[in-house]
Write an enzyme that holds these catalytic residues in place. Structure first.
Site, PDB file in Angstrom:
ATOM      1  N   GLY A   1       0.647  -1.427  -0.041  1.00 55.43           N
ATOM      2  CA  GLY A   1       0.027   0.152  -0.085  1.00 55.43           C
ATOM      3  C   GLY A   1       0.960   1.106  -0.210  1.00 55.43           C
TER       4      GLY A   1
ATOM      5  N   SER B   1       5.466  -5.244  -1.615  1.00 55.14           N
ATOM      6  CA  SER B   1       5.041  -3.961  -2.283  1.00 55.14           C
ATOM      7  C   SER B   1       6.092  -2.982  -0.091  1.00 55.14           C
ATOM      8  CB  SER B   1       4.404  -3.561  -2.308  1.00 55.14           C
ATOM      9  OG  SER B   1       3.860  -2.267  -3.025  1.00 55.14           O
ATOM     10  N   ALA B   2       5.481  -2.390  -0.284  1.00 54.16           N
ATOM     11  CA  ALA B   2       5.384  -1.861   0.903  1.00 54.16           C
ATOM     12  C   ALA B   2       6.208  -2.055   2.002  1.00 54.16           C
ATOM     13  CB  ALA B   2       4.024  -0.759   1.643  1.00 54.16           C
TER      14      ALA B   2
ATOM     15  N   HIS C   1       8.490  -3.519  -7.403  1.00 48.77           N
ATOM     16  CA  HIS C   1       7.920  -2.688  -8.442  1.00 48.77           C
ATOM     17  C   HIS C   1       8.448  -2.173  -9.272  1.00 48.77           C
ATOM     18  CE1 HIS C   1       4.184  -3.379  -6.559  1.00 48.77           C
ATOM     19  NE2 HIS C   1       4.524  -3.257  -5.400  1.00 48.77           N
TER      20      HIS C   1
ATOM     21  N   GLU D   1       7.909  -7.097 -11.282  1.00 49.68           N
ATOM     22  CA  GLU D   1       7.255  -7.651 -10.902  1.00 49.68           C
ATOM     23  C   GLU D   1       7.313  -9.292 -10.861  1.00 49.68           C
ATOM     24  OE1 GLU D   1       5.892  -5.296  -9.152  1.00 49.68           O
ATOM     25  OE2 GLU D   1       4.368  -5.098  -9.723  1.00 49.68           O
TER      26      GLU D   1
END
Length: 243
Positions: free
Chosen positions: A86, A118-119, A155, A190
């Site tokens: 997020g 991700s985060a 990413h 990715e």
């Protein structure tokens, strides 16, 4: 220390975490009680339910950190901790406000599995400084969990020569980071992830691979299966305000 750090949690045409399910099962290695940290998104209940549904086939019981009066205490009893993706600034602010930075560090050092996407993968680094996100809130510090001595850029996107976008490429932005900080950065494309098992660090995922950035060196292409254990022995040198 056991870490699984995903670049992304969803892949085109596949369900949430489905592209990495086998790797997740291997990393959890029998752990059945997982605390999910949902603070990178606003809908904590919905986010936790999504994770619980994705991990149910693995026999994993998921509890949202937000459901406890003492999230740090909940983490200290977890067999595994998953920090979801997020907004990285919102996530880091929440971790500091709830004393979760210390709690996660201590629990992972004691043997719990840390999984991030991700985060959540950004959080495993020493600082927030190689995230892609907009600073929608202001954390008290950029200091993150420091489970690794180097930085990650999830990413990671390669430049497209035919694009009309005139801003900096991702590579240029990471080179700017290296102008101020002498710290390796792994750009995870990715579908890729990093797996740490004690003193061994391996790149996994699809054939897209990753790219390693170092100060005053040409970027280095990395293929799945690459042994990156030497990065665990790096001595990062940040500028004085980086942490």
């Amino acid at each position: 220390m056991q870490l699984l750090l995903l670049s992304n949690s969803a892949a085109p045409g596949r369900g949430y975490l489905e592209h990495a399910r086998e790797e997740i099962a291997s990393a959890l290695d029998g752990a059945r009680r997982l605390v999910f940290v949902p603070y990178a998104l606003a809908d904590h209940d919905g986010y936790t339910a999504q994770v619980a549904s994705a991990l149910e086939p693995l026999g994993v019981e998921v509890t949202g950190a937000h459901t406890a009066d003492d999230p740090a205490g909940l983490v200290r009893g977890a067999q595994a901790v998953f920090v979801g993706g997020g907004n990285s600034f919102r996530l880091l602010k929440a971790l500091h406000e709830r004393d979760l930075v210390r709690a996660i560090r201590e629990r992972v050092a004691a043997g719990a599995v840390y999984m991030g996407s991700s985060a959540g993968t950004n959080m495993a680094c020493p600082t927030l400084r190689t995230t892609n996100d907009m600073p929608i809130v202001q954390p008290p510090t950029f200091e993150a969990l420091g489970l690794l001595p180097f930085q990650i850029n999830p990413h990671y996107l390669d430049a497209k020569p035919d694009t009309a976008h005139m801003g900096e490429t991702r590579a240029q932005r990471l080179e700017q980071f290296l102008e101020e900080n002498d710290v390796p950065v792994v750009g995870l494309r990715e579908g890729t992830w990093l797996r740490r098992d004690a003193d061994r660090l391996t790149l996994g995922g699809i054939d897209a691979g990753a790219i390693l950035f170092r100060r005053a060196r040409d970027p280095e292409e990395l293929r799945p299966g690459a042994d990156l254990s030497t990065l665990l022995r790096e001595e990062p040198r940040f500028d004085s305000a980086a942490r």
